[in-house]
Write an enzyme that holds these catalytic residues in place. Structure first.
Site, PDB file in Angstrom:
ATOM      1  N   ARG A  58       0.832  -1.245  -0.066  1.00  0.00           N
ATOM      2  CA  ARG A  58       0.067   0.037  -0.180  1.00  0.00           C
ATOM      3  C   ARG A  58       0.823   1.308   0.027  1.00  0.00           C
ATOM      4  NH1 ARG A  58       1.802   1.384   4.090  1.00  0.00           N
ATOM      5  NH2 ARG A  58       0.786   3.399   3.792  1.00  0.00           N
ATOM      6  N   GLY A  59       0.343   2.449  -0.006  1.00  0.00           N
ATOM      7  CA  GLY A  59       1.090   3.697  -0.178  1.00  0.00           C
ATOM      8  C   GLY A  59       1.229   3.751  -1.689  1.00  0.00           C
ATOM      9  N   ALA A  60       1.149   5.106  -2.238  1.00  0.00           N
ATOM     10  CA  ALA A  60       1.001   5.704  -3.441  1.00  0.00           C
ATOM     11  C   ALA A  60       2.163   4.985  -4.318  1.00  0.00           C
ATOM     12  CB  ALA A  60       0.749   7.124  -3.851  1.00  0.00           C
ATOM     13  N   ARG A  91      -7.156   0.050  -7.335  1.00  0.00           N
ATOM     14  CA  ARG A  91      -7.305   1.065  -6.322  1.00  0.00           C
ATOM     15  C   ARG A  91      -7.252   2.300  -7.152  1.00  0.00           C
ATOM     16  NH1 ARG A  91      -4.248   1.152  -0.651  1.00  0.00           N
ATOM     17  NH2 ARG A  91      -6.114   2.270  -0.165  1.00  0.00           N
ATOM     18  N   GLN A 143      -2.783   2.411   9.832  1.00  0.00           N
ATOM     19  CA  GLN A 143      -1.407   2.558   9.068  1.00  0.00           C
ATOM     20  C   GLN A 143      -0.313   3.414  10.150  1.00  0.00           C
ATOM     21  OE1 GLN A 143      -4.103   3.381   7.482  1.00  0.00           O
ATOM     22  NE2 GLN A 143      -3.998   2.768   5.226  1.00  0.00           N
ATOM     23  N   ASP A 194      -1.590  10.786  -2.154  1.00  0.00           N
ATOM     24  CA  ASP A 194      -1.880   9.891  -3.036  1.00  0.00           C
ATOM     25  C   ASP A 194      -1.992  10.553  -4.440  1.00  0.00           C
ATOM     26  OD1 ASP A 194      -2.744   8.660  -0.504  1.00  0.00           O
ATOM     27  OD2 ASP A 194      -2.434   6.885  -1.855  1.00  0.00           O
ATOM     28  N   ASN A 198      -5.076  12.650   0.377  1.00  0.00           N
ATOM     29  CA  ASN A 198      -4.435  11.784   1.148  1.00  0.00           C
ATOM     30  C   ASN A 198      -5.294  10.776   2.049  1.00  0.00           C
ATOM     31  OD1 ASN A 198      -1.767  10.826   1.851  1.00  0.00           O
ATOM     32  ND2 ASN A 198      -2.231  11.839   3.793  1.00  0.00           N
ATOM     33  N   LYS A 199      -4.520   9.858   3.041  1.00  0.00           N
ATOM     34  CA  LYS A 199      -5.625   9.077   3.961  1.00  0.00           C
ATOM     35  C   LYS A 199      -6.772  10.147   4.494  1.00  0.00           C
ATOM     36  CE  LYS A 199      -5.388   5.692   3.846  1.00  0.00           C
ATOM     37  NZ  LYS A 199      -6.351   5.056   3.269  1.00  0.00           N
TER      38      LYS A 199
HETATM   39  O1  MRU Z   1      -4.585   3.288   1.703  1.00  0.00           O
HETATM   40  P1  MRU Z   1      -3.137   3.457   2.053  1.00  0.00           P
HETATM   41  O2  MRU Z   1      -2.475   2.779   2.996  1.00  0.00           O
HETATM   42  O3  MRU Z   1      -2.715   2.895   0.652  1.00  0.00           O
HETATM   43  O4  MRU Z   1      -2.848   4.977   2.045  1.00  0.00           O
HETATM   44  C1  MRU Z   1      -1.628   5.606   2.115  1.00  0.00           C
HETATM   45  C2  MRU Z   1      -1.483   7.081   2.105  1.00  0.00           C
HETATM   46  O5  MRU Z   1      -2.797   7.777   2.175  1.00  0.00           O
HETATM   47  C3  MRU Z   1      -0.160   7.478   2.064  1.00  0.00           C
HETATM   48  O6  MRU Z   1      -0.207   8.724   3.202  1.00  0.00           O
HETATM   49  C4  MRU Z   1       0.052   8.198   0.710  1.00  0.00           C
HETATM   50  O7  MRU Z   1      -0.166   7.158  -0.228  1.00  0.00           O
HETATM   51  C5  MRU Z   1       1.229   8.463   0.530  1.00  0.00           C
HETATM   52  S1  MRU Z   1       2.776   7.158   0.691  1.00  0.00           S
HETATM   53  C6  MRU Z   1       4.108   7.927   0.466  1.00  0.00           C
END
Ligand code: MRU
Length: 363
Positions: free
Chosen positions: A53-55, A90, A202, A242, A252-253
């Site tokens: 996970r994470g962009a 996603r 997270q 993201d 973002n999250k």
């Molecule tokens: O749902 P996730 O865990 O994939 O979401 C991740 C985030 O929102 C991070 O803050 C974002 O992807 C930046 S990661 C460098």
């Protein structure tokens, strides 16, 4: 980054040359488990189920997924099918689309028998480039932390972060965490407030990362940030993202927007750290145009954690008959953002700020 003293990236090609390994992030922080991906279906599942996970890591995994598909069947039809399957995993992180369109653009003109090798080479390039980009983000961002440290000699610098924009969310270093890791290595007395980040927690991944690197931190409930800001306990907020629009709106999250509002009200700088592939130059209005992933309500209705006997259990927290909704991201308008820490340097979040750093994009 190190795990129990051993260097890891979050994704790497297995020594057999035909598969990829990842760290199963659904098992952290309880268990460190490596998973092998041998097919594009595995890669798509890993992204959808948030094993990765994470962009930036989603983009890197998708590029490896295309390579896995091409080594099995390099036909045009399979290239299109792989890109479509991975692209549907996603919706919010633009890095996924960026990585897939890069892979497709490179592979389509090639003869089928050249695609397997070219796909692996490009996927490798995306992973290596991500590491370089995040190092640069760290080098630019650490200056902000030094400035704060210089203003309060003998006292620690307090950073608040939301979600996990650490090395687990990228290939290495992280985005929001890269300046933190560098400041720590350069001797700054740094302390991190880690938002829990319900419903997927997270923050526990961030806390695990910081523990592994020996960085002082406290895990806080998502609702605690505003209170800490009001009492002078937060010097700077740094989050990841993201997708950022050219004019600086930040997806973002979920919960990031509330942190930005609280930071704005308290005059606390709110920075967003991002690699250049996270900028979506095609979107004008972040709130209207960025697709927000809606995840399973069960993620909100339940909590997973370690039990007294060392097992891991999931329990329901809502009464029967009450149902949840689960938007996974929100959009913070540019007016609440102080600036962007990018691999090209630091940009102000005023209109044109990002474009000035990326003149080839119309600045
Ligand atoms: O749902 P996730 O865990 O994939 O979401 C991740 C985030 O929102 C991070 O803050 C974002 O992807 C930046 S990661 C460098």
């Amino acid at each position: 980054m190190k795990v129990d003293g051993i260097d890891y990236r979050s994704i790497w090609r297995h020594e057999d040359g035909q598969s990829v390994e990842i760290i199963d992030q659904t098992r952290l922080p309880y268990e460190f488990k490596v998973l092998r991906l041998t097919t594009v279906e595995h890669a798509a599942h890993a992204i959808r189920a948030m094993q990765v996970r994470g962009a930036p890591l989603i983009g890197a995994t998708a590029s490896c997924g295309v390579a896995l598909a091409m080594q099995r069947d390099p036909s045009d039809a399979n290239l299109v099918a792989a890109v479509e399957m991975l692209g549907a995993t996603r919706p919010t992180a633009v890095n996924l689309r960026w990585a897939l369109s890069g892979m497709r653009g490179l592979l389509e003109p090639l003869p089928a028998d050249a695609r397997g090798q070219a796909a692996w080479a490009h996927a490798r390039g995306i992973c290596d480039e991500d590491v370089d980009i995040n190092k640069k983000i760290g080098q630019h961002g650490v200056a902000l932390i030094h400035e704060i440290a210089d203003r309060k000699p003998g006292r620690r610098v307090n950073v608040l972060t939301h979600c996990n924009a650490g090395w687990l969310a990228t290939v290495d270093w992280g985005t929001a965490t890269a300046p933190i890791y560098m400041a720590h290595a350069e001797g700054v007395d740094i302390h991190v407030w880690v938002d829990e980040t319900r419903p997927r927690n997270q923050g526990a991944l961030t806390a695990w990362e910081l523990s592994q690197q020996g960085i002082s931190h406290r895990y806080i409930a998502d609702n605690a940030g505003g209170h800490l800001m009001q009492h002078g306990e937060v010097d700077i907020v740094i989050t990841g993202t993201d997708r950022v629009t050219a004019d600086g709106d930040v997806a973002n999250k979920i919960g990031t927007y509330l942190k930005a509002l609280a930071a704005h009200d308290n005059g606390i700088p709110f920075y967003v750290a991002l690699p250049s592939p996270t900028i979506d130059w095609t979107v004008k209005d972040g709130l209207a145009e960025i697709p927000i992933e809606e995840r399973d309500a069960a993620e909100v209705e339940t909590v997973t954690g370690r039990t007294g006997n060392g097992g891991v259990a999931t329990v329901t927290v809502t009464p029967s008959g009450s149902h949840a909704v689960n938007p996974a991201f929100d959009v913070t308008p540019a007016r609440l953002v102080t600036g962007f820490i990018t691999d090209h340097g630091i940009a102000s979040a005023t209109r044109g700020g990002l474009r000035a750093l990326f003149p080839d994009k119309g600045g």
